[in-house]
Structure formats: structure tokens, C-alpha cells
Design a protein around this motif. Structure first.
Motif, PDB file in Angstrom:
ATOM      1  N   GLY A 286      -5.170   9.835   5.690  1.00  0.00           N
ATOM      2  CA  GLY A 286      -4.902   9.038   8.037  1.00  0.00           C
ATOM      3  C   GLY A 286      -3.825   8.018   7.710  1.00  0.00           C
ATOM      4  O   GLY A 286      -4.127   7.565   9.560  1.00  0.00           O
TER       5      GLY A 286
ATOM      6  N   ASP B 270      -1.411   4.749   7.870  1.00  0.00           N
ATOM      7  CA  ASP B 270       0.285   4.046   7.483  1.00  0.00           C
ATOM      8  C   ASP B 270       0.499   2.959   6.556  1.00  0.00           C
ATOM      9  O   ASP B 270       0.334   1.895   6.918  1.00  0.00           O
ATOM     10  N   PRO B 271       1.047   2.705   5.442  1.00  0.00           N
ATOM     11  CA  PRO B 271       1.433   2.320   4.962  1.00  0.00           C
ATOM     12  C   PRO B 271       2.205   1.388   4.638  1.00  0.00           C
ATOM     13  O   PRO B 271       2.451   0.182   4.737  1.00  0.00           O
ATOM     14  N   ILE B 272       3.036   1.883   6.435  1.00  0.00           N
ATOM     15  CA  ILE B 272       4.437   0.958   7.314  1.00  0.00           C
ATOM     16  C   ILE B 272       3.376  -0.222   7.588  1.00  0.00           C
ATOM     17  O   ILE B 272       3.960  -1.463   7.257  1.00  0.00           O
TER      18      ILE B 272
ATOM     19  N   THR C  13       0.782  -1.040   0.211  1.00  0.00           N
ATOM     20  CA  THR C  13      -0.193   0.028   0.147  1.00  0.00           C
ATOM     21  C   THR C  13       0.805   1.404  -0.231  1.00  0.00           C
ATOM     22  O   THR C  13       1.455   0.623   0.154  1.00  0.00           O
ATOM     23  N   PRO C  14       0.601   2.273  -0.812  1.00  0.00           N
ATOM     24  CA  PRO C  14      -0.969   2.669  -0.696  1.00  0.00           C
ATOM     25  C   PRO C  14      -0.900   2.476  -2.314  1.00  0.00           C
ATOM     26  O   PRO C  14      -1.977   2.795  -2.531  1.00  0.00           O
TER      27      PRO C  14
ATOM     28  N   PRO D 256      -1.814   7.229   3.449  1.00  0.00           N
ATOM     29  CA  PRO D 256      -1.514   8.745   4.247  1.00  0.00           C
ATOM     30  C   PRO D 256      -2.332   9.777   3.757  1.00  0.00           C
ATOM     31  O   PRO D 256      -3.029  10.422   4.668  1.00  0.00           O
TER      32      PRO D 256
END
Lengths: 342, 555
Positions: free
Chosen positions: B252, B254-256, B159-160, B249
Motif C-alpha cells: 500500500g 508509494d515507491p516514488i 524502493t521497493p 505498492p
């Protein structure tokens, strides 16, 4: 196709020889272990090949010293590799305090670089030889990865946050800058060049065609975006004074609207300033009301970097006066709302 | 002590004889299509999996061929950029989720596990059939996604990109994986309960063959790990379809976070693929060396250790994401802990061969190949657990080479060793030893030719998932593509001689290789529909070999 072929990549940074030495050590160890396994397999296969169909060999019942040996020796080897790896890794990830700073933004499918002196470039990064360079990176869309094999460094470029890497070039030349995190259709064309120049050439290059310094561009945004309306730096201000706050510990009172314990502080680094612009409610400075509107969608990642560069340079008493000809934040927001509605 | 095997045979064994044509077995007792498609017999379900995953393997292999052809030249000329991206995505997804994960557990596990523990079937035969149809349904959904136009996110679905930016059939593909995940969970559950509850009298835990220990450890990982990927793919779908901010993000998220969740399953998934191969190798090396496996208890526990450690090393896939350097150090150290039990296994196999009576039948040749490729694959992992070198090697062809050595070199060589080993039991026929050994040899050579150059390519800095690359990387890519064509021959050959063997092969005796476990000693080839005429009683540890003549004489 054979002319360009090389067995080893260029060694063009201070950490490259360290990484190569560590690699060589692991290569030697692993080749020896592979050879040991290979030779024993072949030797046993020959020596203990089936000679009689009726022969049933005696079963084995373990050999404690041997088993302790092939457990403990690998443990020791692993600990050596781990410690050496940590040492080299620390050198790769911890930048020297005096590193010059460059900013980069990744997007599908290009790299945009800004130098503090104002020079901007796309898919190219000019750096001087012999000076540590820290590149602070973010992404406008998906995750990319900023990778320079000749320097043996690599850093994922993640949207919504700043990450950084550093290097100190040791050899003039042109090297690959790859995107090494898959990012869509033209991932394999998101390639740039890193050009390592002698200091004098670099200074000459910097002075050619730069519009104005990064911080100066940020200063223009500071008034254009009406930051200055509230962050006036004087006694009647509706928002905290931003002079000299960069990389200071600042007391905060609320996180996402929730009151927190008194005396909590936050470190005002690039990431905090960026967060405060895009999500003003996230960590509110103590003693101030949370009245700031969000600037999400109103500033690009590159502009954010310029604003941060400006705040970084902002010293005591330097906040500019507010000029009336620029629109108020409310007007900017209405405009953008209209744009979306259209 | 040397004669312990000859004296202590108190449980009844079959003599090692070739069955008659009119003997009733699981293959010939019913013939209708329904008797295959809605069978509750673990052996028939194993064969259903065998046929289905072989088709998936051929599809995944064809995609690999297209990828290697594209990489023959630096410019993108054979496939368009998007087509290439969809090809490597489909290759990864098919090979991992639809071939490797079900390969040994679902085919050999289904067929052999009840036979090895003296059971008439698995604990829940209907659930077992449901698992197969969940796998089948998941495959159909995944293939639908491919036919609609494919997915271009890579098998990792980062993601994203996957949740917001990709314009391909991500949700359809994720649904397919969600469904196939339940097949994996239910198979794991079924096997765990089977091993706990269905062992025949006398078969205590430490009398279990090592293949059972490996399958058991694998099943635990399947049961505990797979729900995490199912939830993760579910969240991905929620963000993509409903716009709920979880990973992007801009919403809002978090890709991690996605990477943590994804690798929390997908790292243990590597052990779902490799652990069963380690189990097969223990069986094959013991049988063809006629020796008990050296350090039985330690090998059994090392399978469990690998399964447990597998759950605490996931973040080593993320050293370059900008994670805390201290977290990176912890995960680096933990990652080294996987090396120790793996090393112990390799040395114990060597010690098993020492003083043995080694014959070189096809399964053993494949096991030798496994030993070599798994050793190289495992040792190259050290470059990646070491932080100082991983930063340079991460996301390059070094990674590609490393995981192919483990998952193709290791897992598939082990699977091939197992298929060749149990083929006479599954079909009652022998295959051509000549062609078998030749294919094992060609696979080994072709494999190294294909993937060894990629280690060097990676060190030179070539990033993975590039369909175009700078000219200086061409020489090694040409080597790799040439090797891939040899490898393809090695993989295709068994298809021909195995099918030939199924219809025309020489009849196999009940125990052609002199195996010591219940699947060989107490069943016919092929086994009768209910496996055992009389419930066997076990009175000794596994791997007491009795030689072919000895078995006949003693009965």
C-alpha cells in the motif's frame, strides 16, 4: 572492437532528430563557454604571471556592466535552452491520439510484451515503421526503466501504477531495449530488442502464432474471475455496468470509505480500472455499495492488462451471460487462502 | 588606492618567519595517545578526520579500480554480477557519505575556520569531538555491513528494491548512514554558531573570508537537509523490518515517495560537497594572484543562493518517473537557476586573476584544474536541466560523467587545492613543489581521460550500473579504464610526498604564500595550542595583500 564503434547512436524515431538538434545547440554553446573560460585562464596566467616578488597589484573594485553582462547573458541562454527543451519534451511525452497501443510488463529480469491482437513476446518488441506506438507499462516487482536509445525515449516502469511512452519509428532495423533503472543482480541482462518492420511484415508477424486477441483473453478472465456475477450489465446487477465506461468521467461517492462531496468524478482510465480491481474500496462509484472483494494476488499484471483491454472493448449490450460452471469469487478466494495456509 | 594594503595595517601581524624547534605548537605540546584521541582541539580533530577520511578514500578508490577493471571487456569476467553491484554500491556510499561530505568541512573546516575568524576553537569543542566519534561509529557500522556481505541496492537505495527485494545488509548499512548523518548535523550546527558567536573584534560579516561564507552556507544545508535523509532511511528500515507499507505498492506504499524524500536531501548534498571547494578556490586564487576577490559580496551571496536553490530542484532526478509534465517544467526552470550563481563565481575568479600577480604554486595548479573540471561539470548539467535532452541522457553514463566532473573533478580538486594550501599551516612543513605540481597535472589529465569518454558513452545510450554491455561500447570503456589508472597515480602520489613532508619536509614560515587572512597573518606554523597569543582585531576587508617583504619591514 573498433569495427562496431560509432560516435552517434542510431536515429530511428521522429523525435530523435529533434533531440539531436537540441543537443547540438547545447554542445555548441557549452563548448564556446568552456573555450572562453579556458582561453582567458591561460591568457591571464601568462599575462599576469608574477614578475616581481615585491609587487602588489592594485585591488579591483568591481565592474557593474561586466557583472550585469555575465549574469544576464547566461540567464538568456538558459531561457532559450529551457524553452527549446520544453518543446522537444512535449513531443516526447504527449502521444498522438491515434497511436496504436502495446502493453508491457517488467519483472526481474525480463520484459513481457502484449499486442492488442494477442501476440505476446519476451525481451522483444516488434513494431511497424511509420505509425505512432504507445507502450503502457507496469512492473511486477521493483522499478525498471524502459529505454530505447535509438528512439531517444525512456520511461520508468513503476510497480503499482501505469506509465507510458510513445515513439514513431522511422527506420527499419533492430535496436537495443535497455532496462536503465538498476533492478538487482541481472539488471545488465534485462536487455531486449526492438524490431522495426515494414507494415506488411508486421501484419504477417502479428498473424503468426497468436492465440487470440488480448481483449478476448480478457473476456475469458472476466467470466473466470466472476466479474460477470455482479457486473452483469442488466437491471438486477449488484455492481455498475461496465459497458462503454472506458475513458469516461464517472461520479464517485466514497474515497477509501470516506464520503465525499456529491458530483465528484473520476476519469476511468487504465489506472482507475486497475485500482478498482485491486483496491475496490479506493474510489467507489456513486450509487453502489462497496461490496466488491479485492483481487490482489489473484490476477497477474499481465492478466490485469487483458481485463482492461476487454473492458475497453466492451460496448453497449455486450456483457456476456454468466456461466454456472465457473467458480464464484468466494471459492476463488478460499482456494488462494488455502494455498497461502499450505 | 593601490597602496591601501601597505598603509592600513592597524591589526598586529606576525612577521613571516620560520619558527624554532622548541616553539610550543599544537602538534608537540602533548604526545600521549589520549591527547590525540580525546582531544578537544579543533586542529587535532581536523587531523583525526584527515587520517580517517583518507583511509575511506583509499577503500572507495580501490572499489572504483575494481569497477573499471570489470568494464574493460563487454562480458562480466572479473567480478560476479552481485559482487559488481555490491562494489559500485560500496564505492558510492563510501565516497559520498564517508569521504566527500566530511572532506572539506570536517578536515579543512575544522582546522581553518577558527583560525580564520580569530577564535581559539569552535563554539562547542566537546560536541566537535562527539561529531568525530559519530562519524567513526557510522564508518564502523558501514564497514561491518560490507564485511557481512555488502549491500546491492546502489547508493540511492531505491524502493521497493531496497525495502523488499534485496537480500543484502540494507538495514545495517542504513544504520551506519543514520549515525554518520548526526555527525554531519552536529558539525553544521557547531560551525554555524561558531561563525555567529566567535568572530574576533572587528570581523564583521562582510570582512569574512569567502571560505567562511562557503562553509557557513554548507553548514546550513547540512543542518536542514540531513534530518530528511535520516528520517527516510528510518522509514526504509521500518518497512524492511516490520513490513509497514510506506514505499512498496504491494503493502500500500508509494515507491516514488521514497525518491522525493531521498533527493530532497541528496540533491542539496551535492552542494555540501561542492560549496566548500568553491570557497577554497576563492582563497587560493586570491592569494596566488595577490588580488582581492572580484565581486566579494556577489560571491558570498552566490554561495547562499546555491544553498537555497539546492533545496528546490530535487525532482530533476525524477523526470522519467512519469511525473506531471507541468511539474517537470517547473523543476527544469528552477534547475537552471543554479547555473547562474555558479557562472558568476567562475567569471569573478577570472576577473580576480586579471591584473594580478600570479604565481604557480601547487595549490594554484590544483585550483586551475578545479576551474576547468568544474566548468565542464557545470555546463554538462545544462544537458540534464533541459527536459528534451534529459530524457535520453537520464540513467546513462552521461550522468555518471557529469556528476564525477562535479564531485570528483570539482570537489576533490578543490579539496586537494585546500590540503596543499593549508599543509604548511597544519604541519609546519613544506612539501616538494615538483611532485605537487606533477600530481596536479597527472590528476587533471587522468581525470579527463577517465570521464570524458563517458559523456559519449552516455549519449550512445549505455545505461549506468551495467556490469556487462553490448560490444559497441568497448572502445570508450577501454579509454576510460586506461584513464582511471593514470588518475590513480595522480591521487596516490600526494600520499607519499605528503607523508615524507610531514617527517622530513623543509620548515615552513608562518605565511609562506603571502596569505592575507588571520590564519596566515596572525598564527605560527603550526599554530600554538590556542591559536592566538593575543585576540586579533580586524579593521579591514579581507584580501589586502602585503607582500612578503612588506610584512617583515612593516612590523
Amino acid at each position: 572492437m573498433f569495427e562496431e564503434f560509432k560516435w552517434l547512436p542510431e536515429q530511428a524515431s521522429t523525435v530523435a532528430p529533434e533531440v539531436d538538434m537540441l543537443t547540438l545547440f547545447i554542445v555548441v554553446v557549452t563548448v564556446l563557454i568552456t573555450a572562453l573560460v579556458g582561453v582567458l585562464t591561460l591568457a591571464f596566467a601568462v599575462a599576469f604571471r608574477r614578475k616581481s616578488e615585491s609587487y602588489i597589484p592594485a585591488p579591483s573594485f568591481g565592474n557593474v556592466p561586466l557583472e550585469i553582462g555575465w549574469t544576464l547573458i547566461p540567464v538568456l541562454i538558459c531561457l532559450v535552452m529551457f524553452s527549446w527543451g520544453v518543446k522537444v519534451y512535449s513531443n516526447i511525452v504527449i502521444p498522438p491520439a491515434d497511436a496504436m497501443e502495446i502493453y508491457g510488463v517488467g519483472r526481474q529480469w525480463m520484459w513481457k510484451i502484449q499486442h492488442p491482437e494477442g501476440q505476446r513476446e519476451i525481451n522483444a518488441l516488434h513494431v511497424p515503421i511509420g505509425r505512432p506506438v504507445k507502450v503502457t507499462l507496469t512492473s511486477e516487482d521493483v522499478i525498471h526503466c524502459f529505454s530505447i536509445p535509438a528512439f531517444r525515449v525512456k520511461q520508468d516502469v513503476v510497480p503499482g501504477r501505469y506509465s507510458s511512452l510513445w515513439f514513431q519509428p522511422t527506420k527499419p532495423g533492430t535496436y537495443h531495449l535497455f532496462c536503465s533503472e538498476y533492478c538487482g543482480t541481472e539488471h545488465s541482462r534485462m536487455i531486449g530488442k526492438v524490431i522495426v518492420m515494414e507494415e506488411a511484415d508486421y501484419q504477417k508477424w502479428l498473424s503468426e502464432g497468436a492465440e487470440s486477441g488480448q481483449a478476448l483473453q480478457g473476456r475469458k478472465l472476466y467470466t473466470k474471475l466472476q466479474c460477470v456475477t455482479c457486473h452483469t450489465g442488466n437491471a438486477e446487477a449488484k455492481a455498475p455496468n461496465l459497458e462503454g465506461i472506458y475513458r469516461k468521467h464517472i461520479p464517485i461517492s466514497h474515497i477509501d470509505g470516506v464520503k465525499i462531496k456529491d458530483g465528484t468524478k473520476v476519469f476511468a482510465d487504465d489506472a482507475y480500472i486497475r485500482e478498482s480491481i485491486l483496491y475496490p474500496n479506493a474510489k467507489v462509484a456513486a450509487g453502489w455499495e462497496s461490496i466488491m472483494p479485492t483481487y490482489q494476488g489473484l490476477v497477474t499484471e499481465e492478466e490485469l492488462l487483458q481485463v482492461i483491454a476487454y473492458i475497453k472493448s466492451l460496448n453497449q449490450g455486450q456483457t456476456p451471460p454468466r456461466t454456472e460452471e465457473t467458480p464464484t469469487p468466494a471459492t476463488i478466494q478460499n482456494k488462494s487462502a488455502n494455498k497461502e495456509a499450505n | 588606492m593601490a597602496t591601501v594594503g601597505l598603509e592600513s595595517k592597524t591589526f598586529e601581524k606576525f612577521p613571516d618567519i620560520v619558527g624554532r624547534d622548541d616553539d610550543v605548537n599544537y602538534l608537540n605540546h602533548e604526545h600521549s595517545v589520549a591527547s590525540w584521541l580525546i582531544t578537544l582541539d579543533h586542529k587535532r580533530i581536523g587531523l583525526l578526520y584527515l587520517v580517517t577520511i583518507t583511509l575511506m578514500f583509499l577503500l572507495g578508490g580501490a572499489l572504483a579500480g575494481a569497477i573499471r577493471l570489470e568494464l574493460l571487456t563487454p562480458k562480466g569476467d572479473f567480478l560476479a554480477a552481485d559482487t559488481y553491484n555490491k562494489a559500485f554500491t560500496a564505492h558510492g556510499i563510501i565516497m559520498l557519505f564517508f569521504f566527500l561530505i566530511p572532506s572539506i568541512p570536517a578536515v579543512l573546516g575544522n582546522f581553518v575556520l577558527p583560525l580564520m575568524i580569530g577564535a581559539k576553537d569552535v563554539a562547542f569543542p566537546r560536541l566537535n569531538l562527539l561529531s568525530y566519534y559519530l562519524y567513526f561509529a557510522g564508518s564502523v557500522i558501514a564497514l561491518t555491513a560490507l564485511l557481512l556481505g555488502g549491500v546491492d541496492t546502489g547508493w540511492t537505495f531505491y524502493t521497493p528494491f531496497s525495502s523488499t527485494y534485496s537480500n543484502s545488509y540494507v538495514v545495517v548499512m542504513a544504520s551506519g548512514l543514520f549515525v554518520v548523518g548526526f555527525s554531519s548535523i552536529l558539525t553544521g550546527l557547531n560551525f554555524i554558531i561558531t561563525v555567529h558567536r566567535m568572530r574576533c573584534p572587528g570581523l564583521t560579516w562582510f570582512r569574512l573570508p569567502l571560505f567562511i561564507w562557503a562553509i557557513y552556507a554548507t553548514s546550513v544545508v547540512q543542518l536542514l537537509g540531513t534530518p530528511v535523509i535520516a528520517v527516510t532511511l528510518g522509514l526504509l528500515g521500518v518497512e524492511r523490518v516490520l513490513g509497514v507499507g510506506i514505499f512498496d505498492p504491494r503493502l500500500g506504499g508509494d515507491p516514488i515517495l521514497f525518491q522525493h524524500l531521498f533527493w530532497f536531501y541528496s540533491h542539496p548534498a551535492v552542494y555540501i560537497m561542492i560549496l566548500p571547494s568553491l570557497g577554497v578556490t576563492s582563497e587560493v586564487i586570491a592569494t596566488f594572484s595577490r588580488k582581492n576577490v572580484f565581486g566579494y559580496h556577489i560571491i558570498a551571496f552566490s554561495s547562499i543562493a546555491i544553498a537555497v536553490f539546492g533545496f528546490i530542484v530535487w525532482a530533476h532526478h525524477m523526470f522519467t518517473t512519469g511525473m506531471s509534465p507541468y511539474a517537470a517544467m517547473v523543476f527544469s526552470l528552477l534547475t537552471f537557476s543554479v547555473a547562474i550563481p555558479s557562472g558568476i563565481k567562475v567569471f569573478s575568479w577570472l576577473a580576480t586573476m586579471y591584473g594580478g600577480s600570479i604565481s604557480f604554486d601547487t595549490p594554484m595548479i590544483y585550483a586551475f584544474g578545479f576551474l576547468g573540471l568544474f566548468t565542464i561539470g557545470g555546463l554538462t548539467g545544462l544537458f540534464l536541466s533541459t527536459l528534451g535532452t534529459d530524457i535520453h541522457l537520464h540513467d546513462t553514463y552521461f550522468i555518471v560523467a557529469h556528476f564525477h566532473y562535479i564531485m570528483v573533478g570539482g570537489a576533490i580538486m578543490g579539496y586537494m587545492a585546500g590540503i596543499h594550501f593549508w599543509w604548511p599551516k597544519m604541519t609546519g612543513r613544506l612539501y616538494s613543489e615538483f611532485w605537487g605540481k606533477l600530481s596536479a597535472g597527472i590528476t587533471f589529465i587522468g581525470f579527463n581521460f577517465t570521464f570524458f569518454p563517458q559523456f559519449i558513452l552516455g549519449y550512445l545510450g549505455m545505461p549506468r550500473r551495467y556490469y556487462e554491455y553490448p560490444d559497441e561500447f568497448q572502445v570508450l570503456n577501454v579509454f576510460s579504464t586506461a584513464g582511471a589508472s593514470i588518475l590513480a597515480i595522480g591521487y596516490l602520489m600526494p600520499l607519499f610526498y605528503m607523508i615524507h613532508s610531514f617527517f622530513f619536509g623543509e620548515k615552513a614560515s608562518s605565511n609562506p604564500y603571502g596569505g592575507s587572512t588571520l590564519d596566515w597573518t596572525n598564527t605560527t606554523s603550526p599554530p600554538s595550542p590556542h591559536n592566538f597569543e593575543k585576540t586579533p582585531v580586524v579593521t579591514e576587508e579581507p584580501y589586502h595583500f602585503h607582500g612578503k617583504e612588506a610584512a617583515v619591514v612593516s612590523h
